[in-house]
Write an enzyme that holds these catalytic residues in place. Structure first.
Site, PDB file in Angstrom:
ATOM      1  N   SER A 150       0.840  -1.192   0.000  1.00 16.22           N
ATOM      2  CA  SER A 150       0.000   0.000   0.000  1.00 16.22           C
ATOM      3  C   SER A 150       0.874   1.240   0.000  1.00 16.22           C
ATOM      4  CB  SER A 150      -0.907   0.027   1.232  1.00 16.22           C
ATOM      5  OG  SER A 150      -1.591   1.277   1.316  1.00 16.22           O
ATOM      6  N   TYR A 163      -2.641  -0.854  10.170  1.00 19.63           N
ATOM      7  CA  TYR A 163      -2.715  -1.396   8.805  1.00 19.63           C
ATOM      8  C   TYR A 163      -1.431  -1.106   8.052  1.00 19.63           C
ATOM      9  CZ  TYR A 163      -3.992  -1.536   3.839  1.00 19.63           C
ATOM     10  OH  TYR A 163      -4.010  -1.772   2.493  1.00 19.63           O
TER      11      TYR A 163
END
Length: 258
Positions: A150, A163
């Site tokens: 990400s 996350y």
């Protein structure tokens, strides 16, 4: 070799392949000739729909069910893959492994519980680690592993701290595996999406948030699952044979000026 033939004769396993980015990756690899194992954790209907779409387009695919983030998940996934491959008369050796399955945790440090933390790491980091470990004997020499990272790993994003930490760990695993598996000709890379229009992000239904995310890209729009799938298909192909251990920004240039 044309783009449509890049993955001809290959077998690919995509975790979290029933929806969103995973679904787009499955469809793209199948379009390029791969036999695709569509892994899913809970949504059987979505997996079946993805398989039917691929078959309708002239490709080959089959679903593989295994819940991730629970004890023994990697072994269960490979056992399910072996059973499904045998039923489909598909060679169980894998040419492309895409670790795409993941969950988000949109909370600041003060709001993250130990259960939250353990869950997001179990799905996003521990599962890919052991999927690779238990898959080493199934991966062909010359195979490609693509880990879906990400763009939040390169910026400070307080609402997604836990996350982001899972994806940073995945990035390190990518580099380490690339070093360790290079002797077998196995390439390992990470592809990092940014703000992408999928159902995993319900806040995109809010016009103000949608516009803010779109304007973060230098192109002024949200990413589409196909944008990511195209990058993954290239990285997993022989055309990217000299690329390994790399983190590829597939975010549409979000936050480049920050």
């Amino acid at each position: 070799m044309t783009t449509s033939q890049r993955h001809e004769g290959k077998t690919a396993l995509i975790t979290g392949g029933s929806r969103g980015i995973g679904r787009a990756i499955c469809r793209r690899l199948a379009d390029e000739g791969a036999v695709v194992a569509v892994h899913y954790g809970h949504d059987h209907d979505a997996a079946e729909r993805t398989v039917k779409e691929i078959v309708a387009d002239g490709g080959r695919a089959f679903p593989v069910h295994a819940e991730l983030g629970v004890p023994g998940d990697a072994e269960a996934l490979w056992a399910a893959f072996d059973r499904a491959a045998a039923q489909e008369d598909v060679d169980a050796r894998v040419d492309v492994l895409v670790n795409n399955a993941g969950i988000t945790l949109p909370r600041r440090v003060a709001d993250v519980t130990e259960a939250d933390y353990d869950r997001v790491f179990a799905v996003n980091t521990k599962a890919p680690f052991f999927i690779v470990k238990h898959g080493l004997g199934r991966l062909r020499d010359g195979a490609s592993i693509v880990n879906i990272s990400s763009v939040v790993t390169r910026i400070a994003y307080p609402h997604l701290v836990a996350y982001a930490m899972t994806k940073v760990a995945l990035d390190h695993l990518t580099r380490t595996l690339a070093h360790e598996l290079g002797g077998r000709g196995i390439r390992v890379n990470a592809v990092a999406p940014g703000y992408t229009e999928t159902e995993i992000n319900p806040t995109l239904a809010i016009p103000e948030i949608r516009q803010r995310y779109a304007s973060a890209s230098v192109f002024g729009r949200l990413g589409q699952p196909a944008d990511i799938a195209d990058v993954v298909a290239f990285v997993a192909s022989d055309e990217a044979r000299w690329v390994t251990g790399h983190w590829i920004d597939a975010s549409g240039g979000v936050h480049l000026g920050v």
